[in-house]
Design a protein around this motif. Sequence first.
Motif, PDB file in Angstrom:
ATOM      1  N   PRO A   1      59.855 -68.461  15.533  1.00 37.81           N
ATOM      2  CA  PRO A   1      58.348 -68.998  15.955  1.00 37.81           C
ATOM      3  C   PRO A   1      57.907 -67.152  15.989  1.00 37.81           C
ATOM      4  O   PRO A   1      56.496 -66.901  15.665  1.00 37.81           O
ATOM      5  CB  PRO A   1      57.866 -69.743  15.660  1.00 37.81           C
ATOM      6  CG  PRO A   1      58.718 -69.281  17.077  1.00 37.81           C
ATOM      7  CD  PRO A   1      60.091 -68.999  16.427  1.00 37.81           C
ATOM      8  N   LEU A   2      58.483 -66.658  16.858  1.00 42.53           N
ATOM      9  CA  LEU A   2      57.672 -65.241  17.921  1.00 42.53           C
ATOM     10  C   LEU A   2      57.668 -63.691  16.657  1.00 42.53           C
ATOM     11  O   LEU A   2      58.015 -62.903  17.427  1.00 42.53           O
ATOM     12  CB  LEU A   2      57.935 -65.109  18.782  1.00 42.53           C
ATOM     13  CG  LEU A   2      57.941 -66.283  19.610  1.00 42.53           C
ATOM     14  CD1 LEU A   2      58.710 -66.873  21.115  1.00 42.53           C
ATOM     15  CD2 LEU A   2      56.172 -66.587  19.894  1.00 42.53           C
ATOM     16  N   GLU A   3      58.356 -63.889  15.618  1.00 44.48           N
ATOM     17  CA  GLU A   3      58.192 -62.845  14.403  1.00 44.48           C
ATOM     18  C   GLU A   3      57.501 -61.132  14.649  1.00 44.48           C
ATOM     19  O   GLU A   3      57.466 -60.485  15.122  1.00 44.48           O
ATOM     20  CB  GLU A   3      57.970 -63.315  13.005  1.00 44.48           C
ATOM     21  CG  GLU A   3      58.485 -62.245  12.302  1.00 44.48           C
ATOM     22  CD  GLU A   3      60.057 -62.633  12.632  1.00 44.48           C
ATOM     23  OE1 GLU A   3      60.792 -60.665  11.858  1.00 44.48           O
ATOM     24  OE2 GLU A   3      60.972 -63.131  12.593  1.00 44.48           O
TER      25      GLU A   3
ATOM     26  N   ASP B   1      65.453 -64.667  20.995  1.00 39.73           N
ATOM     27  CA  ASP B   1      66.083 -64.877  19.662  1.00 39.73           C
ATOM     28  C   ASP B   1      68.157 -65.444  20.050  1.00 39.73           C
ATOM     29  O   ASP B   1      67.825 -66.604  19.078  1.00 39.73           O
ATOM     30  CB  ASP B   1      65.912 -63.969  18.760  1.00 39.73           C
ATOM     31  CG  ASP B   1      66.071 -64.223  17.045  1.00 39.73           C
ATOM     32  OD1 ASP B   1      65.988 -65.509  16.857  1.00 39.73           O
ATOM     33  OD2 ASP B   1      67.542 -64.075  15.964  1.00 39.73           O
ATOM     34  N   ARG B   2      68.169 -64.788  20.244  1.00 42.74           N
ATOM     35  CA  ARG B   2      69.647 -64.954  20.867  1.00 42.74           C
ATOM     36  C   ARG B   2      70.001 -65.902  21.772  1.00 42.74           C
ATOM     37  O   ARG B   2      70.971 -66.707  21.779  1.00 42.74           O
ATOM     38  CB  ARG B   2      70.525 -63.698  22.210  1.00 42.74           C
ATOM     39  CG  ARG B   2      71.982 -63.927  22.002  1.00 42.74           C
ATOM     40  CD  ARG B   2      72.766 -62.695  22.704  1.00 42.74           C
ATOM     41  NE  ARG B   2      71.782 -61.542  23.386  1.00 42.74           N
ATOM     42  CZ  ARG B   2      71.281 -60.932  24.268  1.00 42.74           C
ATOM     43  NH1 ARG B   2      71.018 -59.855  22.547  1.00 42.74           N
ATOM     44  NH2 ARG B   2      70.444 -60.277  24.991  1.00 42.74           N
TER      45      ARG B   2
ATOM     46  N   PHE C   1      53.200 -74.274  21.368  1.00 47.05           N
ATOM     47  CA  PHE C   1      53.243 -75.502  20.765  1.00 47.05           C
ATOM     48  C   PHE C   1      52.890 -75.529  18.914  1.00 47.05           C
ATOM     49  O   PHE C   1      53.205 -76.146  18.204  1.00 47.05           O
ATOM     50  CB  PHE C   1      52.501 -76.201  21.298  1.00 47.05           C
ATOM     51  CG  PHE C   1      51.798 -78.158  20.916  1.00 47.05           C
ATOM     52  CD1 PHE C   1      52.743 -79.063  21.162  1.00 47.05           C
ATOM     53  CD2 PHE C   1      50.725 -78.304  19.888  1.00 47.05           C
ATOM     54  CE1 PHE C   1      52.731 -80.019  20.838  1.00 47.05           C
ATOM     55  CE2 PHE C   1      50.896 -79.493  19.324  1.00 47.05           C
ATOM     56  CZ  PHE C   1      51.957 -80.316  19.924  1.00 47.05           C
ATOM     57  N   ARG C   2      51.596 -74.671  18.823  1.00 48.91           N
ATOM     58  CA  ARG C   2      51.561 -74.419  17.355  1.00 48.91           C
ATOM     59  C   ARG C   2      51.965 -74.089  16.625  1.00 48.91           C
ATOM     60  O   ARG C   2      52.732 -74.126  15.414  1.00 48.91           O
ATOM     61  CB  ARG C   2      49.877 -73.534  17.409  1.00 48.91           C
ATOM     62  CG  ARG C   2      48.953 -74.662  18.183  1.00 48.91           C
ATOM     63  CD  ARG C   2      47.329 -73.345  17.613  1.00 48.91           C
ATOM     64  NE  ARG C   2      46.330 -73.781  18.326  1.00 48.91           N
ATOM     65  CZ  ARG C   2      45.655 -74.576  17.685  1.00 48.91           C
ATOM     66  NH1 ARG C   2      45.607 -74.683  16.630  1.00 48.91           N
ATOM     67  NH2 ARG C   2      44.487 -74.719  17.653  1.00 48.91           N
ATOM     68  N   ARG C   3      53.107 -72.932  17.267  1.00 48.50           N
ATOM     69  CA  ARG C   3      54.138 -72.411  16.334  1.00 48.50           C
ATOM     70  C   ARG C   3      55.064 -72.747  16.467  1.00 48.50           C
ATOM     71  O   ARG C   3      56.018 -72.427  14.899  1.00 48.50           O
ATOM     72  CB  ARG C   3      54.543 -70.827  17.387  1.00 48.50           C
ATOM     73  CG  ARG C   3      53.641 -69.400  17.589  1.00 48.50           C
ATOM     74  CD  ARG C   3      53.707 -69.178  18.229  1.00 48.50           C
ATOM     75  NE  ARG C   3      53.370 -67.160  17.411  1.00 48.50           N
ATOM     76  CZ  ARG C   3      52.154 -67.301  18.710  1.00 48.50           C
ATOM     77  NH1 ARG C   3      51.966 -68.149  19.073  1.00 48.50           N
ATOM     78  NH2 ARG C   3      51.351 -66.432  18.188  1.00 48.50           N
ATOM     79  N   MET C   4      55.534 -74.024  16.518  1.00 46.20           N
ATOM     80  CA  MET C   4      56.385 -75.373  16.854  1.00 46.20           C
ATOM     81  C   MET C   4      56.282 -76.470  15.889  1.00 46.20           C
ATOM     82  O   MET C   4      57.311 -76.832  15.419  1.00 46.20           O
ATOM     83  CB  MET C   4      57.136 -75.661  18.217  1.00 46.20           C
ATOM     84  CG  MET C   4      57.658 -74.566  18.798  1.00 46.20           C
ATOM     85  SD  MET C   4      59.200 -73.648  18.552  1.00 46.20           S
ATOM     86  CE  MET C   4      60.644 -74.473  18.744  1.00 46.20           C
TER      87      MET C   4
END
Length: 245
Positions: free
Chosen positions: A10-12, A26-27, A63-66
Motif C-alpha cells: 500500500p506504499l505505492e 516490498d520484498r 493503519f489507514r493504508r492497511m
Amino acid sequence: MSEKKKRVNPLEELKAEDPQFYEIIDRFAFDQVINEEGRGLDEKTRMTAILASLLGCQGTDMFRRMLPSALEAGVSPLEIKETVYQAAAYLGIGRTLPYFEAVNQELKKRGVKLPLEGMSGAAAEERLEKGSQAQIDIFGEGMKDFYKSGPEESVHINRWLAENCFGDYYTRKGLDYAQREMITFCFLMAQGGCEPQLTSHAAGNMKAGNDRQFLINVISQCLPYIGYPRSLNALNCVKAACGEK
C-alpha cells in the motif's frame, strides 16, 4: 510446498521518489515475511494482528493504508471496531481516538451504515462481577477477588481493571477471549515498555488457546510494522511466560 503468496504493497507513493526503500519494503514485508516457512498466519488473523500492532505503535497513516486489505481479507467491520474499542483500555483514549475517525471514514466510504450493532455484554450493575469472572476465565483462579487486593490507596485501580478493562471490554460480543488476548498482546508488544504486562498476557494467550508458536508467528508477521527491538522484547516475554530463560 505451499503456494507462494504476494500481497499488495500500500506504499505505492514511495515508488517514484524512494524506489530503493520501496523495493526493500516490498520484498521483505509483503513477500519474505508472509512466505517464511512455518511462520505464517491465516490472512484474517494476520491482518487483525497488524491492525492491533499499528494501534499500539501509533502508526495511524499505515493503519489507514492497511484497512482496505484487512476488510478484503475478511476482517469484518464489527471485528475492526471491537479491536479499536479494546485498544482504549491498553493505550488510553488519547491515543485511540484518531483510529475511530480512520475506521469510520473507511466504512462510510464503503457504504457501511453507522453505528454498528451494539455488542455490550454486561449491564452497568454487572460489570464488576462479569469482569472479575473474565479475569478468572483467562488467567485462572488466582484472579478470584483480585479486585479487592492491594493497598487501600490504590485498590480502586484493581477494581477498575476488573470493572472497566474486563467488564466493559472483554465481556463484549464480536470477539472471543482468544481473539481479545491476541490483540491485547499486539497492543502491548507494539507500544513497548509494558514487558511485565506483555509476559502476563502471553500466558493469558496460551491459556486461551493461542500457543507459543502462534504467538511467535504473530510477532513475526507484525515485525515489519513495529521494528526489531519491540519484536525481540516480545519474543523474550513469550519465553518468560513459558518458563524459559
